[in-house]
Every structure is written in C-alpha cells, then in structure tokens.
Design an enzyme around this catalytic site. Structure first.
Site, short mmCIF file in Angstrom:
data_model
loop_
_atom_site.label_atom_id
_atom_site.label_comp_id
_atom_site.label_asym_id
_atom_site.label_seq_id
_atom_site.Cartn_x
_atom_site.Cartn_y
_atom_site.Cartn_z
N TYR A 132 0.78 -1.22 0.00
CA TYR A 132 0.00 0.00 0.00
C TYR A 132 0.82 1.29 0.00
O TYR A 132 1.67 1.50 0.88
CB TYR A 132 -0.95 0.05 1.21
CG TYR A 132 -1.83 1.25 1.11
CD1 TYR A 132 -2.97 1.22 0.30
CD2 TYR A 132 -1.49 2.45 1.71
CE1 TYR A 132 -3.73 2.34 0.12
CE2 TYR A 132 -2.26 3.58 1.53
CZ TYR A 132 -3.38 3.52 0.73
OH TYR A 132 -4.14 4.64 0.54
N CYS A 175 -5.01 16.48 5.78
CA CYS A 175 -5.43 17.74 6.38
C CYS A 175 -5.49 18.88 5.36
O CYS A 175 -5.49 20.05 5.74
CB CYS A 175 -4.53 18.11 7.54
SG CYS A 175 -4.76 17.04 8.96
N GLY A 176 -5.47 18.56 4.07
CA GLY A 176 -5.80 19.59 3.09
C GLY A 176 -4.68 20.10 2.19
O GLY A 176 -4.87 21.13 1.54
P1 GTP Z 1 -2.14 13.45 2.28
O1 GTP Z 1 -2.18 13.07 0.85
O2 GTP Z 1 -2.52 12.32 3.19
O3 GTP Z 1 -0.83 14.05 2.70
O4 GTP Z 1 -3.34 14.50 2.54
P2 GTP Z 1 -3.54 16.06 2.17
O5 GTP Z 1 -2.91 16.90 3.23
O6 GTP Z 1 -3.14 16.32 0.77
O7 GTP Z 1 -5.12 16.25 2.35
P3 GTP Z 1 -6.28 16.48 1.25
O8 GTP Z 1 -6.13 17.78 0.53
O9 GTP Z 1 -6.37 15.27 0.42
O10 GTP Z 1 -7.57 16.60 2.18
C1 GTP Z 1 -7.95 15.58 3.06
C2 GTP Z 1 -9.35 15.76 3.54
O11 GTP Z 1 -9.54 17.07 4.11
C3 GTP Z 1 -10.38 15.64 2.41
O12 GTP Z 1 -11.46 14.87 2.85
C4 GTP Z 1 -10.81 17.08 2.16
O13 GTP Z 1 -12.12 17.14 1.68
C5 GTP Z 1 -10.64 17.74 3.53
N1 GTP Z 1 -10.32 19.17 3.38
C6 GTP Z 1 -9.33 19.69 2.60
N2 GTP Z 1 -9.32 21.05 2.66
C7 GTP Z 1 -10.31 21.39 3.51
C8 GTP Z 1 -10.80 22.66 4.00
O14 GTP Z 1 -10.32 23.75 3.66
N3 GTP Z 1 -11.85 22.62 4.88
C9 GTP Z 1 -12.41 21.44 5.28
N4 GTP Z 1 -13.41 21.49 6.14
N5 GTP Z 1 -11.98 20.23 4.83
C10 GTP Z 1 -10.94 20.20 3.97
C1 SPV Z 2 0.33 10.75 3.68
O1 SPV Z 2 -0.10 9.89 4.45
O2 SPV Z 2 0.81 11.84 4.08
C2 SPV Z 2 0.26 10.52 2.22
C3 SPV Z 2 -0.15 9.20 1.74
O3 SPV Z 2 0.57 11.41 1.45
S1 SPV Z 2 1.13 8.04 1.81
O4 SPV Z 2 1.82 8.03 0.50
O5 SPV Z 2 0.53 6.73 2.06
O6 SPV Z 2 2.08 8.41 2.82
#
Ligand code: GTP
Ligand code: SPV
Ligand code: MN
Length: 595
Positions: free
Chosen positions: A201, A254-255
């Site tokens: 994964y 977290c976004g």
């Molecule tokens: P990784 O790929 O794990 O590192 O995640 P990431 O930090 O890129 O997070 P991503 O942008 O994919 O968002 C993760 C979740 O947070 C999703 O379900 C989004 O819908 C939610 N989310 C992102 N931005 C916001 C925001 O500004 N407000 C709220 N309420 N939720 C958000």
């Molecule tokens: C994270 O968890 O911060 C990701 C997904 O971006 S992974 O590649 O599984 O670490």
C-alpha cells in the site's frame, strides 16, 4: 534481462538483492510506454488490476488492497541509525545490524516464483541540481505502475546518475505474504537504504515518496544544507501577472492537495487572481544563488485522498484523475465501470462493488452506515493532467518561496491564521503543531497529537536535531527567509460543524498572507503572534461568514493556550538536551505573554 546501466554500484547492489530474494525473473524498467502497457495487460489478466471504462476514463486502472493493508503503519516504521539518540524519541529505533539480521531471513527467497522489477527513478526534474536518484526493486507490478506516475522513472534516471556515482537510494520492497504481523517499513539513513516488506500500500511501498523523499532526504538535507518537508508548493498569480510562491505543511489528510489546487472565489478570479500547483505533498528546499529559499517538488504525480474530492471541493484534482490514473480502494460502479467515493456526488451507484470487493446496493449500503470507498482510498494521477499545473513545475531551479505555512486540524485552540514574529518564533510555531489524527495512518482517528511541521511520521532523524537544522537554515537565509504563518481551517462550532468554509475560500487567507509578505497590510500583535484585523480578511461574496464570524475564528482562548503550553512542556521534555535552547526560550516567552 540485462542491466540498463554500466554503473557498477547499482549493478552490484541489484545482484545482491537478486541473490537474497531469488526471483525467477528480473525485469529492468526502462520507462517505455511499450513496457508499461505490457505490464498493465499482465496485471489486468491476473486480476491484480482491473481495467475501468476506457471511454470515460481512458488509461485508468483499479486496484484493491487487502483490508489489513490500507494505510501507512507508523508503529511498524523504523529509523535504524547506529546510535539510538540519532533517531530520537519520536521514531521507532532498532540497531541497523540487528534489523538487517532480523529482516534478511524474511527476504531470503521471497521472490521465488515471482518477477523482480528494477525501477530506476529520479526524485525531482531530471537534470535539476536538487534532484536525486533512487532504485527500487519490487515484486509488485502495482508499485511499478504507480512509480511510473509518481516519479520520473526509467532509463533517464540512470543517465542522470551517471556511470560511477554511488549517490542513489537503495529501496528493497517485497509484498511477501502481505502479513501485517511481519510488516516492516525500515529506513537505514546511514546506508541510503530502505527495506519494506509485507505491505502493498501507498506510502509503505512507493519508496520514492515518504521513505526516500522525506525520511532519507530529511537526513541528507541536514548533512548537505537543505530541507525535505511534508509541504505543498503553490503559486499565486496576482492581477499584475506576478507570481508569489508559498509552501504549506499540514499533516496527512489535512488539506495539502486541496490547497495546492484551489480555485479562488469569484471576487478574486474576476480581478485576475489564479493559483498554480507546483506540488501537493513534498517540497525539497534549498537556498538559491540570490540567497532566497527555492523549492522543487520531487514528485511527478499526485497520490491523493479520493473521498471528499468533487467538482466543487477540488475541481482540479478531479480533472487530474480523468485519464491515466490508478484508483486504489474506491468503489466501482458496475453499470459502466467507473469509480465512486463518498462525497463525489449524491448518487452512489446502485450496482456497486464496495472497496473490499463485495457487490452491494450502494444507497442501501450507505444507509446502513457503511462506506463504499475506504476513507483513505486514493488516486494516483499524473501531474501533467492537472489543469492548473505550474509552468515552473519542471524548472530545475525550483521556485522562490515567500511564505511557509503550518496548519492542522484543531477544533478549538488554533485561530484561522496568525503570523510568527520571526523565523525563530516560526520554527517554534511549527514545532508545537498539533492535529487530530486521520485515516492516512493505521490507528485511531480524531485524536489530537503533536505533529511538529507535519513531520512526526516522516522525520528521518532526531526531531531535536531537525529543529536545530531549521534554526540554522534561518541563519543562512537571514533577512531573505520566508515569513512563517500558521492556519487552521478546521475550527468547529458547538455542534461540531466547521465554521470556516475552507477549500477555495482559503484564498482569502492566502491573500492576507501574501499582503503581509509585501508589507501591504497591518496586523494585530497577540500573545501567539500577529493576527489579521478581522476586516482585513475579505469576506465579499460569502453567505454565512461575516467579519464578525472572522473575529470569532481569530479569537485566542488564553486558558486553552495555557493548557496547551503544559502539553508542549511535556512534549519538549522528551528531547532532553537535544531540544534547542531557542525553542525553550520561545515557550517561556509565549507563557509570559499569556500571563
Ligand atoms: P495526504 O495526501 O494524506 O498528505 O493529505 P492532504 O494533506 O493532501 O489532504 P487532502 O487535501 O487530500 O484533504 C484531506 C481531507 O480534508 C479531504 O477529505 C478534504 O475534503 C478535507 N479538506 C481539505 N481542505 C479542507 C478545507 O479547507 N476545509 C475542510 N473542512 N476540509 C478540507
Ligand atoms: C500521507 O499519508 O501523508 C500521504 C499518503 O501522502 S502516503 O503516501 O501513504 O504516505
Ligand atoms: Mn502526505
């Protein structure tokens, strides 16, 4: 199959890995479409991958992992340095000799009856002085096909390495029996080596990503004078055509992907503002010739969270997934072989296969309290697909960074946005980050934990030394250092609803941040840092949010912060004399200001 490189260091190491794992066959990945197509066909013929509707989703494939193997496993992730204190109190540690001795028998003959794929790849644009080469050997076609999207993969990487260099990261992966009891994700920073076993994964197996580009690279950066960070990179184009770049570190899920690809609200687009994506997860940062900090995105694609992604929340991410994308653990609509996940739209497929592989009636299944897609289901999409990919994406020099933004999920404590007093205080602000856990890692979700710089699971050495490196970089950058901010999109009301609309409207906060970098707007000094005057956050065009709402979002509850300061003392205490004095002083300063 003959080696694709004359480099004796690569060939010697690959030979050792072959002798250890004893594959039936060895295939060197040259990166050609022809070779990749054959692998796609093979994976689809064995059921490892499923071909989706090639008219609606051309080039797209589906993959499902075992239910025990759906996220990173932090409790099985190790940093193996000769001295325990070099891994520090926030990492699992084991003596390298002991770990090699434990894992070697597990790898012995593990690829019998299987093919070993040898994947050369570059993290960073080919030819960039900031890029680095890795070689991953794996027994998984899924890994090859994902690495083809996520990195600059194939012969070009060997050309970049040259015929004599020994500067490449050695990655050994075997899915083995995908046995969670014997799953190990192990970094040996002193050997430029990663060993991963019994997972198939994402972050556990795409070794260029978290294992190399953060854990190994953060260690390299400490020794070589640069930084590897869990940060998105975006450019904000202003109406006059000037583009300002910011990096933002938020914990997993977290976004980052959402902020990196945001579409500004109409009040901004009609004036001519635009956002360009350089990266959505990882930034490598190094001072440039002009003394400013420059950022490259070492990746070549997006491994993004699927649930929550839709036309409205993240149009650009969704558009990126409409071709040549791999979907993992989402749901399938069997009527037309397309994909579905929670919040994609309001029409879950009736004739669905949920993420574990069972055919279900989607709406009924959801009504019974189930999820069709796993909360950490993902898309692997090529960066070139992104409608707002930055013209600087492949710039070997990277982009100059004006601001660094930290942020997390905090229901109460952290305000919408504040600015640090200076780099040292900004390092403190990053070091005290805390956030509610998410589905991106195995374990409980929604528990607040300290996650400094969003690097808790990804720092390849002692976090105390990492903070010292941050402070050191601040000295190197001097008055050219980016300004440091903290944001929180996730404050909730008494009913648990998010108060701030988030997503595209986060542009309103970026706007203030950019103006601060240009000395174009005042701020209010508070005990925790500089905050906007509520009226300086543009709320034009928002329905439920007024300047009064913003005022609430910016409020600082001193009692909550005093409570938090106690938690920071406890956290800091773990680092003993590795904790930089400067951070201790910053904590004392915060407490004094809180009264
Ligand atoms: P990784 O790929 O794990 O590192 O995640 P990431 O930090 O890129 O997070 P991503 O942008 O994919 O968002 C993760 C979740 O947070 C999703 O379900 C989004 O819908 C939610 N989310 C992102 N931005 C916001 C925001 O500004 N407000 C709220 N309420 N939720 C958000
Ligand atoms: C994270 O968890 O911060 C990701 C997904 O971006 S992974 O590649 O599984 O670490
Ligand atoms: Mn991430």
């Amino acid at each position: 199959m003959a080696s694709l490189t004359k480099n004796p260091n690569v060939n010697k190491w690959v030979d050792e890995m072959i002798a250890l794992t004893k594959p039936d066959k060895v295939v060197w990945i040259d990166g050609s479409e022809e070779q990749l197509n054959a692998l796609r066909e093979e994976a689809c013929s064995t059921g490892e991958m499923i071909k989706l509707n090639q008219e609606k989703l051309p080039g797209c494939l589906y993959h499902r992992t075992l239910p025990n193997d759906v996220a990173r496993v932090e409790d099985r992730t190790f940093i193996c340095t000769s001295k325990k204190e070099d891994a520090g109190p926030t990492n699992n540690w084991c003596d390298p000799k002991e770990m090699y001795a434990k894992l070697t028998p597990m790898y012995d003959g593990v690829m019998k009856g299987r093919t070993m794929y040898v994947i050369p790849y570059s993290m960073g644009p080919i030819g960039s002085p900031l890029a680095k080469v890795g070689v991953e050997v794996t027994d998984s076609i899924y890994v090859v096909l994902n690495m083809a999207i996520m990195t600059r993969m194939g012969e070009q990487a060997f050309e970049n390495l040259g015929d004599t260099s020994n500067d490449f990261v050695r990655g050994l992966h075997s899915k083995a029996n995908v046995d969670p009891e014997n799953r190990y994700i192990v970094q040996f920073p002193e050997d430029n080596t990663i060993w991963s076993i019994n997972s198939a994964y994402g972050g556990n197996v795409l070794l260029g990503k978290k294992c190399f580009a953060l854990r190994i690279a953060s260690y390299q950066g400490k020794n070589e004078g640069w930084m590897a960070e869990h940060m998105l990179i975006l450019g904000i184009e202003k109406p006059n055509g000037e583009v300002k770049y910011v990096c933002a570190a938020f914990p997993s899920a977290c976004g980052k992907t959402n902020l990196a690809m945001l579409i500004p609200p109409e009040v901004y687009t009609k004036k001519g503002y635009k956002v360009w994506t350089v990266g959505d997860d990882i930034a490598w940062l190094k001072p440039g010739e002009d003394g400013r900090l420059y950022a490259i995105n070492p990746e070549n694609g997006f491994f993004g969270v699927a649930p929550g992604t839709n036309e409205k929340s993240n149009y650009n991410a969704l558009a990126s997934t409409r071709k040549n994308t791999i979907f993992t653990n989402v749901a399938i609509n069997n009527d037309d072989m397309t994909v579905w996940w929670e919040k994609l739209d309001n029409n879950p497929p009736v004739n669905a296969t949920e993420w574990k592989g069972t055919k279900v009636n989607g709406p009924e299944y959801i009504a019974a309290g189930n999820k069709l897609a796993h909360p950490n289901s993902r898309f692997t999409a090529p960066a070139v697909n992104c409608p707002c990919i930055s013209p600087e994406f492949n710039n070997p020099k990277g982009v100059p960074v004006s601001a660094i933004i930290f942020g997390g999920r905090r229901a109460k404590t952290a305000p919408l946005v504040y600015q640090s007093f200076n780099w040292q205080h900004g390092t403190f602000v990053g070091s005290i980050m805390a956030s509610e856990t998410t589905a991106a890692a195995a374990g409980a979700v929604g528990v607040v934990r300290r996650d400094p710089m969003a690097m808790l699971p990804f720092c390849g050495y002692n976090m105390g030394d990492y903070w010292a490196h941050w402070l050191e970089m601040g000295k190197v950058l001097g008055d050219k250092a980016p300004k440091i901010f903290n944001v929180n999109w996730f404050r909730t009301d008494d009913d648990g609803n998010f108060i701030w609309p988030g997503f595209g409207d986060n542009m309103r906060v970026l706007d203030w941040i950019i103006k601060r970098c240009e000395d174009a707007v005042d701020a209010v000094e508070t005990p925790i840092g500089y905050e906007p005057k509520p009226e300086d956050i543009n709320v034009e065009g928002l329905e439920d949010v007024t300047t009064e709402t913003v005022k609430g979002l910016l409020s600082v509850d001193k009692d909550l912060w005093k409570e938090d300061a106690k938690g920071i003392h406890e956290f800091y205490a773990k680092f003993g004399d590795k904790l930089p004095k400067e951070l201790e002083l910053e904590l004392e300063g915060l407490e004094a200001r809180l009264g």
